[in-house]
Design a protein around this motif. Structure first.
Motif, short mmCIF file in Angstrom:
data_model
loop_
_atom_site.label_atom_id
_atom_site.label_comp_id
_atom_site.label_asym_id
_atom_site.label_seq_id
_atom_site.Cartn_x
_atom_site.Cartn_y
_atom_site.Cartn_z
N SER A 107 0.83 -1.21 0.00
CA SER A 107 0.00 0.00 0.00
C SER A 107 0.86 1.26 0.00
O SER A 107 0.51 2.26 -0.63
CB SER A 107 -0.93 0.01 1.21
OG SER A 107 -1.86 -1.06 1.15
N ALA A 108 1.98 1.21 0.70
CA ALA A 108 2.88 2.36 0.71
C ALA A 108 3.54 2.55 -0.65
O ALA A 108 3.65 3.68 -1.16
CB ALA A 108 3.95 2.18 1.80
N GLY A 143 -2.93 -0.98 9.93
CA GLY A 143 -1.58 -1.04 9.40
C GLY A 143 -1.07 0.36 9.12
O GLY A 143 -1.82 1.23 8.64
N ILE A 144 0.19 0.61 9.41
CA ILE A 144 0.79 1.93 9.25
C ILE A 144 2.15 1.78 8.57
O ILE A 144 2.92 0.88 8.90
CB ILE A 144 0.97 2.63 10.61
CG1 ILE A 144 -0.40 2.91 11.25
CG2 ILE A 144 1.75 3.93 10.46
CD1 ILE A 144 -0.31 3.31 12.71
N ALA A 145 2.44 2.66 7.62
CA ALA A 145 3.74 2.64 6.96
C ALA A 145 4.09 4.04 6.49
O ALA A 145 3.22 4.89 6.27
CB ALA A 145 3.73 1.67 5.78
N GLY A 146 5.39 4.25 6.31
CA GLY A 146 5.87 5.48 5.73
C GLY A 146 6.49 5.20 4.38
O GLY A 146 6.78 4.04 4.04
N LEU A 147 6.68 6.24 3.58
CA LEU A 147 7.33 6.12 2.29
C LEU A 147 8.28 7.31 2.13
O LEU A 147 7.83 8.46 2.17
CB LEU A 147 6.30 6.10 1.16
CG LEU A 147 6.82 5.72 -0.23
CD1 LEU A 147 7.19 4.23 -0.27
CD2 LEU A 147 5.79 6.02 -1.31
N VAL A 148 9.56 7.03 2.00
CA VAL A 148 10.55 8.10 1.93
C VAL A 148 11.32 8.01 0.63
O VAL A 148 11.51 6.94 0.06
CB VAL A 148 11.53 8.04 3.13
CG1 VAL A 148 10.78 8.21 4.44
CG2 VAL A 148 12.31 6.73 3.13
N ARG A 149 11.76 9.14 0.15
CA ARG A 149 12.50 9.22 -1.10
C ARG A 149 13.99 9.01 -0.82
O ARG A 149 14.58 9.67 0.02
CB ARG A 149 12.29 10.58 -1.75
CG ARG A 149 12.85 10.71 -3.16
CD ARG A 149 11.97 10.07 -4.18
NE ARG A 149 12.40 10.37 -5.54
CZ ARG A 149 11.78 9.97 -6.63
NH1 ARG A 149 10.67 9.25 -6.51
NH2 ARG A 149 12.22 10.27 -7.82
N ALA A 150 14.59 8.06 -1.56
CA ALA A 150 16.03 7.80 -1.45
C ALA A 150 16.60 7.79 -2.85
O ALA A 150 16.42 6.82 -3.60
CB ALA A 150 16.29 6.48 -0.74
N GLY A 151 17.25 8.87 -3.24
CA GLY A 151 17.72 8.98 -4.61
C GLY A 151 16.55 9.06 -5.57
O GLY A 151 15.69 9.91 -5.44
#
Length: 335
Positions: A107-108, A143-151
């Motif tokens: 989902s993330a 349910g819990i999640a994060g989404l982070v930008r890496a490059g």
């Protein structure tokens, strides 16, 4: 059919339902959609085998998002006494490429690919380009999640957010009674579900000493939104407030200036209640950080968005050698 079409069999296994489809892992479009009940099967691959009997062929790629834990080549389901390995999938489908992924992680992954068609906006905010995102999915559990930008990539960050402790305020206890959820550790998993909504409604009925007009989460939601049951209406207002509190905490935790997304059956069924001031006031009540969180966009993922299936498709694309993950919203599902 030539395999360079880059199709995959994708599945989303939840607590009660299994969604299956054929997906284009580049375009993120899905076809031949089917919805099955988990109660009809003794093991997960039986659902896949039934589905395969209805389609001309199985692609050589299979990606399954599931409510459970994935470790290495094996997965354990949370809500069913099921286990699954990549070899189990290969044996049933003869697939060359198999991907297993946690459903909240899937989902993330799909968040940057969701279009306005897939979402119901609760608050526009001021999204920061490539800012961190967070997702809260409330259905049979939280349910819990994060989404982070890496490059150039988006990286999901998944933990056990559903086990966070849920704490009632003095105002909650005054309205619901001091015995409500008392004397035990109460996880958010227990509150932000259909069963949690029903328990909240029953507490309000008992405190008001009136006869219940609604039964079950679906009827409570329907009668509360229509105004047919004032107690159900109040239950939805309280649930909206509680969701606002937790969603605000999650947005701060992940620094979700790219957006806070909410999904799952509980959320999708009470969107009008979330569009009232109850949710927003609780979401923004952050003291000196209120101005910060007021800029966070808040969106609900519609059930028709096929988020789990498309997330599974992205996971497959990312798992293949020398293949950039799909990165744009595209065509809608067809059957």
């Amino acid at each position: 059919m030539i395999e360079h079409s880059r199709q995959a069999l994708v599945g989303a296994f939840g607590a009660r339902y299994v969604s299956l489809a054929i997906a284009d892992i580049d375009e993120l479009s899905v076809s031949n959609f089917a919805l099955l009940s988990t109660a009809d099967f003794e093991e997960p691959m039986q659902a896949v085998e039934r589905y395969l009997a209805s389609v001309p062929r199985c692609p050589n790629k299979v990606s399954i998002a599931l409510a459970g834990t994935v470790e290495g080549d094996a997965a354990t389901f949370t809500h069913r006494n099921w286990k699954l390995t990549r070899n189990d999938v290969r044996a049933a489908t003869r697939a060359d490429h198999v991907c297993l992924i946690n459903d909240i992680e899937a989902s993330a992954l799909v968040l940057p690919n969701l279009s306005a068609y897939d979402l119901q906006e609760l608050h526009a905010g001021a999204a920061v380009p490539y800012g961190n995102k967070a997702v809260l999915v409330a259905g049979a559990a939280l349910g819990i999640a994060g989404l982070v930008r890496a490059g150039k990539d988006w990286v999901p960050v998944v933990g056990e957010g559903g086990s966070l402790r849920f704490v009632l305020t003095k105002e909650d206890l005054a309205e619901l009674g001091t015995d409500f959820l008392a004397e035990r550790y109460v996880a958010c998993d227990e509150v932000f579900t259909g069963a949690g909504l029903a328990e909240l409604y029953e507490a309000l009925v008992a405190k008001a000493k009136v006869k219940a007009k609604s039964s079950g989460a679906r009827q409570i939601a329907a009668f509360g939104l229509s105004g047919e049951d004032p107690v159900a209406m109040r239950a939805l207002q309280i649930m909206a407030t509680w969701l606002g509190r937790v969603a605000g905490d999650i947005a701060l935790l992940y620094g979700a200036r790219g957006g806070l997304y909410m999904g799952g059956g509980l959320v999708a069924n009470i969107i009008p209640a979330l569009q009232t001031g109850h949710f927003r006031e609780a979401f923004e009540s952050r003291g000196e950080r209120s101005a910060y969180i007021a800029k966070v966009p808040v969106r609900v993922i519609k059930t028709a968005a096929d988020a789990g299936l498309r997330g599974a498709a992205i996971a497959m694309a990312r798992s293949l050698p020398s293949h950039p993950a799909a990165s744009r919203p595209t065509a809608r599902a067809t059957s």
